[in-house]
Design a protein around this motif. Structure first.
Motif, PDB file in Angstrom:
ATOM      1  N   PRO A 140       0.822  -1.212   0.000  1.00  0.00           N
ATOM      2  CA  PRO A 140       0.000   0.000   0.000  1.00  0.00           C
ATOM      3  C   PRO A 140       0.857   1.263   0.000  1.00  0.00           C
ATOM      4  O   PRO A 140       1.794   1.405   0.784  1.00  0.00           O
ATOM      5  N   GLY A 141       0.547   2.173  -0.909  1.00  0.00           N
ATOM      6  CA  GLY A 141       1.324   3.398  -1.068  1.00  0.00           C
ATOM      7  C   GLY A 141       2.342   3.325  -2.182  1.00  0.00           C
ATOM      8  O   GLY A 141       2.819   4.356  -2.662  1.00  0.00           O
ATOM      9  N   GLY A 142       2.715   2.117  -2.615  1.00  0.00           N
ATOM     10  CA  GLY A 142       3.645   1.955  -3.730  1.00  0.00           C
ATOM     11  C   GLY A 142       2.912   2.035  -5.055  1.00  0.00           C
ATOM     12  O   GLY A 142       1.724   1.722  -5.153  1.00  0.00           O
ATOM     13  N   ARG A 143       3.614   2.438  -6.099  1.00  0.00           N
ATOM     14  CA  ARG A 143       2.964   2.518  -7.410  1.00  0.00           C
ATOM     15  C   ARG A 143       4.004   2.507  -8.522  1.00  0.00           C
ATOM     16  O   ARG A 143       5.204   2.706  -8.291  1.00  0.00           O
ATOM     17  N   VAL A 144       3.516   2.271  -9.735  1.00  0.00           N
ATOM     18  CA  VAL A 144       4.337   2.275 -10.943  1.00  0.00           C
ATOM     19  C   VAL A 144       3.764   3.317 -11.896  1.00  0.00           C
ATOM     20  O   VAL A 144       2.548   3.385 -12.090  1.00  0.00           O
ATOM     21  N   VAL A 145       4.646   4.136 -12.476  1.00  0.00           N
ATOM     22  CA  VAL A 145       4.217   5.213 -13.367  1.00  0.00           C
ATOM     23  C   VAL A 145       4.785   4.984 -14.767  1.00  0.00           C
ATOM     24  O   VAL A 145       5.981   4.717 -14.921  1.00  0.00           O
ATOM     25  N   ASN A 146       3.912   5.068 -15.759  1.00  0.00           N
ATOM     26  CA  ASN A 146       4.295   5.067 -17.186  1.00  0.00           C
ATOM     27  C   ASN A 146       4.838   3.732 -17.684  1.00  0.00           C
ATOM     28  O   ASN A 146       5.597   3.700 -18.660  1.00  0.00           O
ATOM     29  N   TRP A 147       4.481   2.640 -17.053  1.00  0.00           N
ATOM     30  CA  TRP A 147       4.875   1.341 -17.569  1.00  0.00           C
ATOM     31  C   TRP A 147       3.843   0.837 -18.568  1.00  0.00           C
ATOM     32  O   TRP A 147       2.635   0.951 -18.307  1.00  0.00           O
ATOM     33  N   PRO A 148       4.273   0.243 -19.687  1.00  0.00           N
ATOM     34  CA  PRO A 148       3.304  -0.421 -20.565  1.00  0.00           C
ATOM     35  C   PRO A 148       2.689  -1.626 -19.864  1.00  0.00           C
ATOM     36  O   PRO A 148       3.298  -2.221 -18.968  1.00  0.00           O
TER      37      PRO A 148
END
Length: 268
Positions: A126-134
């Motif tokens: 929770p709180g982690g994320r990935v940005v702009n990955w296909p």
């Protein structure tokens, strides 16, 4: 040269990362001014190694280790770990050179290390994320993590991530000369070894952002190696439940004050 117990070395493997290296070093030293950085360059044809040398000449917090060729992520990190142990750094950090790991998150990870032995920067707590990955990269990453958890019985949600911190005592205990894994299964290998050796491993949320410059080093051979090795490790683990394959848990480890808050999920 001996360094104090709290000293930090950030190991950054590079191959054709000239456009990313300068901005990354500046951000690291803005975030952690007292940290040293070791650039481990695999003879990049784009001049990354020469740029690293120039940065080291201008800033004594930057060091460079030149390797003869492209020999894999795992081998680069192992050489960096040996440098850190030889120079007596107290904390060793893994970090990508492409800007996908935000240096601004280093202080929070270092705070978390005060209460544990290994900190994993996690995209999937929770709180982690990935940005702009296909979508296919995201699916491959999540699938690899689920498979690794099931095959090896590890509790971490992001066992393949490459943004992490170790106390030097962990690296001293993990028999680095026996590590043969390359590519991204190196990350699985190191996390599993730490858990099997009895060290405390904590995941903290991070934001992973797809690179803006250069190209990813991920390819089919890396994926195949990870799948093959994790499968063999999982089968071997189930056949050898009598004892850990990497030696006995260390006799003494740093312990946190029970009154201190424990940031994020911890695993033993």
């Amino acid at each position: 040269m001996a360094h104090p117990a709290g000293s930090v070395l950030i190991v950054v493997p590079t191959y054709d990362e000239r456009d990313n290296l300068g901005p990354l070093l500046a951000r690291i030293h803005d975030a952690l001014p007292g940290a040293d950085v070791l650039v481990v360059d695999d003879a990049s044809p784009d001049g990354t190694g020469e740029l690293a040398d120039a940065c080291a000449a201008a800033d004594d917090r930057v060091h460079v280790l030149h390797r003869p060729g492209k020999e894999g992520l795992g081998a680069a990190y192992l050489d960096g770990f040996r440098f850190a142990l030889r120079e007596r750094y107290g904390v060793v950090v893994e970090m990508d050179a492409d800007g996908s790991h935000a240096p601004e998150e280093l202080p929070g990870m270092l705070d978390a290390l005060a209460h544990t032995d290994v900190v994993l920067g996690s995209r999937y707590v929770p709180g982690g994320r990935v940005v702009n990955w296909p979508w296919h990269r995201a699916a491959l990453s999540r699938g690899g993590n689920v498979y690794s958890r099931l095959a090896l019985g590890v509790p971490m949600r992001d066992v393949t991530g490459g943004f992490r911190m170790f106390r030097r005592e962990v690296l001293e205990a993990l028999h680095l000369d026996s590590v043969a894994s390359q590519g991204y299964c190196f990350q699985v290998d190191m996390a599993w070894r730490a858990v099997r050796a009895g060290f405390r491993v904590r995941e903290v949320p991070i934001t992973f952002t797809e690179r803006e410059h250069g190209s990813s080093k991920m390819n089919g051979a890396i994926v195949a190696e990870a799948l093959w090795r994790v499968t063999l490790w999982g089968l071997g683990y189930r056949l050898r439940r009598a004892g850990p394959p990497y030696g006995e848990p260390p006799a003494a480890r740093p312990t946190a004050d029970p009154a201190d808050p424990a940031p994020g999920p911890a695993h033993r």
